[in-house]
Design a protein around this motif. Structure first.
Motif, PDB file in Angstrom:
ATOM      1  N   GLY A  28      -3.354  -4.566  -7.265  1.00 40.77           N
ATOM      2  CA  GLY A  28      -4.153  -4.064  -8.266  1.00 40.77           C
ATOM      3  C   GLY A  28      -5.079  -3.016  -7.776  1.00 40.77           C
ATOM      4  N   GLN A  29      -5.330  -3.154  -6.341  1.00 40.15           N
ATOM      5  CA  GLN A  29      -6.217  -1.836  -5.772  1.00 40.15           C
ATOM      6  C   GLN A  29      -5.574  -0.775  -5.645  1.00 40.15           C
ATOM      7  OE1 GLN A  29      -9.235  -2.250  -4.654  1.00 40.15           O
ATOM      8  NE2 GLN A  29      -9.690  -0.064  -4.090  1.00 40.15           N
ATOM      9  N   ALA A  30      -4.053  -0.735  -5.614  1.00 38.15           N
ATOM     10  CA  ALA A  30      -3.209   0.295  -5.621  1.00 38.15           C
ATOM     11  C   ALA A  30      -2.410   0.659  -7.010  1.00 38.15           C
ATOM     12  CB  ALA A  30      -2.029   0.080  -4.714  1.00 38.15           C
ATOM     13  N   MET A  31      -3.295  -0.089  -7.804  1.00 43.73           N
ATOM     14  CA  MET A  31      -2.681   0.208  -9.420  1.00 43.73           C
ATOM     15  C   MET A  31      -1.190   0.060  -9.459  1.00 43.73           C
ATOM     16  SD  MET A  31      -5.285   0.363 -11.499  1.00 43.73           S
ATOM     17  CE  MET A  31      -4.304   1.042 -12.876  1.00 43.73           C
ATOM     18  N   ALA A  33      -4.372  -8.797  -5.724  1.00 45.78           N
ATOM     19  CA  ALA A  33      -5.657  -8.114  -5.602  1.00 45.78           C
ATOM     20  C   ALA A  33      -4.894  -6.696  -4.759  1.00 45.78           C
ATOM     21  CB  ALA A  33      -6.485  -8.746  -4.935  1.00 45.78           C
ATOM     22  N   ALA A  34      -4.260  -6.870  -3.917  1.00 42.31           N
ATOM     23  CA  ALA A  34      -3.717  -5.648  -3.314  1.00 42.31           C
ATOM     24  C   ALA A  34      -2.952  -4.817  -4.183  1.00 42.31           C
ATOM     25  CB  ALA A  34      -2.877  -6.150  -1.902  1.00 42.31           C
ATOM     26  N   ALA A  62       0.778  -1.181  -0.097  1.00 41.16           N
ATOM     27  CA  ALA A  62       0.124   0.051  -0.130  1.00 41.16           C
ATOM     28  C   ALA A  62       0.927   1.348  -0.230  1.00 41.16           C
ATOM     29  CB  ALA A  62      -0.942  -0.066   1.046  1.00 41.16           C
TER      30      ALA A  62
END
Length: 481
Positions: A243-246, A240-241, A219
């Motif tokens: 990807g969530q942070a691009m 996934a983490a 993050a």
């Protein structure tokens, strides 16, 4: 061979060795005797923030260092690792369990990985594109920035070095969380870079609670790339983490490698080569051959030769003379082997050899061969990651290919045949990122490795191995204002 003195473990942040901020530690256990070797420090959030801040300043210094100077430092680190391969091998065998010969070979191999990546970075070419008069159109390849990397325990030198070598060779800095179960080897590797003159902050080594560390590092705004080797479930969470942070990620995940032994193969030669690969590192290899599909006309000859090879394996402490297979790395793998064998037998499989934990201290499990294993047995769909080999038969190659490809995994696959035409059918038909014909070869630094489907994405090794660590930048320069 005597057990080496286990080092005092520290983290390495901003060019200095340090303990965790709050003094928390976790025990490191020798899997051959279940005795505690030492204590590994666990990072706090403040420790991770220091490592992240250091990775930014380290990146600024390292990426600005001329590539020839970077290459010289990395070669010096590789030479230092080569020189202490015996010590690293003994240490690795003590904390992970693999035989000394395998461990020493791993240390030497990863030194060459570093040399390869360092030299290959000098060929990370851009290009000039023909364009309109007065305009210079070019493509540059530049380091992506600070990297957060996470590695497992099964290859204590190999897994960390593949991340470290690629990142540093590309000009990136890196914060790497190596396994808390095999921390000594990671510390020895980092010490080689420190002594070689790597700028402070370019390489940072931390340990800690995996979920806490990964969440914090992924993050963090400083992190530009996430690189992971490990299980598919954990890989999906980290991807996934990211990807969530691009943020881009490089995922080298688990597999369940099929071995197809065709009707025209030599069953004895195939069995000997497959067994050698199966029991290397006690089967704790993501590319380990783990499902054996043998043509019905050869299955008995193959099984006899494979069982004979399994019974010849010498089990014991990896530092003992003549041992060819050490213990499993932890009690979790031991329990998993017992459960998979019990499940298969309960569904009708037969045990040709092994199938039990050895009655001695340590996490030892006998090399095991199962026959008549039904498709519904767990071991046919779950990666065993241990010294258990299920053997089944087929009569039609197309059916064997469908069985091999039926699972969501696609890391490695193996085929045995003496026909060039059949070999091409295997090459075209098997869904895997790594394929070996007539042997069960492992990863090599000069060629790419990686998976398809749920086994991950991105490649490590070969010219493709630096791609994830480089950004492609298009530059259009108007020469006449």
């Amino acid at each position: 061979m005597t057990e080496p003195t286990y080092p005092t473990l520290r983290m390495y942040i901003d060019g200095a060795w340090c303990e965790g901020g709050d003094g928390r530690t976790a025990p490191v256990v020798n899997p051959a005797n279940e005795k505690t070797l030492g204590e590994v420090p666990l990072a706090t959030a403040a420790d991770l923030d220091r490592a992240l801040a250091a990775s930014v300043t380290g990146f600024e210094a390292w990426s600005a260092t001329p590539v020839a100077e970077r290459t010289a430092i990395l070669h010096e680190a590789a030479d230092r690792l080569t020189a202490r391969a015996d010590r690293v091998g003994r240490l690795m065998s003590t904390e992970q369990g693999k035989p000394f010969r395998e461990a020493r070979g791993e240390a030497l191999r990863v030194a060459n990985t570093l040399r390869w990546d360092a030299d290959d970075a000098r060929r990370a070419y851009g290009r000039v594109i023909p364009s309109a008069p007065g305009t210079l159109l070019s493509v540059r390849r530049e380091p992506i920035g600070p990297v957060a990397a996470f590695t497992p325990w099964n290859f204590p030198a190999g897994s960390p070095m593949r991340k470290i070598a690629a990142a540093l060779s590309a000009g990136c800095s890196i914060v790497i969380k190596a396994s808390e179960e095999t921390p000594g080897t990671a510390c020895e590797i980092v010490r080689c870079f420190d002594e070689a003159g790597l700028p402070a902050g370019a390489l940072n080594l931390v340990f800690g609670e995996p979920a806490e560390v990964s969440a914090h590092l992924i993050a963090a705004p400083q992190t530009r790339l996430v690189a992971f080797t490990g299980s598919i479930p954990v890989g999906k969470l980290l991807a996934a983490a990211a990807g969530q942070a691009m943020k881009p990620s490089l995922m080298e995940l688990g597999g369940h490698a099929p071995v197809i032994v065709c009707a025209d193969a030599d069953p004895v030669a195939a069995a000997k080569r497959a067994a050698a690969a199966k029991f290397a590192n006690a089967g704790q290899v993501c590319t380990s051959p783990s499902r054996f599909l043998v043509h019905a006309s050869l299955v008995e000859a193959f099984t006899e030769a494979f069982t004979e090879a399994a019974e010849e394996v010498v089990i014991g402490d990896g530092l003992a003379e003549g041992v060819t297979m050490g213990p499993l790395a932890n009690d979790r793998r031991l329990a998993a082997m017992e459960e998979l064998v019990a499940d298969a037998v309960g569904r009708g499989a037969k045990v040709r050899c092994g199938g039990f934990r050895l009655d001695r201290p340590g996490y030892f499990f006998a090399p095991t061969v199962l026959t008549g294993v039904p498709d519904e047995a767990r071991i046919m769909s779950e990666e065993p990651f241990g010294p258990v080999a299920p053997i089944t038969s087929f009569t039609d190659l197309d059916d064997a290919l469908r069985t091999a490809n039926a699972l969501p995994y696609g890391l490695a696959a193996y085929g045995f045949t003496e026909s060039a035409a059949t070999a091409e059918r295997l090459v075209r038909g098997l869904e895997a990122g790594i394929l070996s014909i007539n042997h069960c070869g492992g990863s090599v630094h000069e060629a790419p490795s990686g998976g398809v489907k749920s086994s991950g994405y991105g490649r490590e090794g070969g010219p493709e191995g630096l791609d994830a660590y480089l950004v492609t930048k298009r530059v259009s320069h108007l020469l006449e204002a």
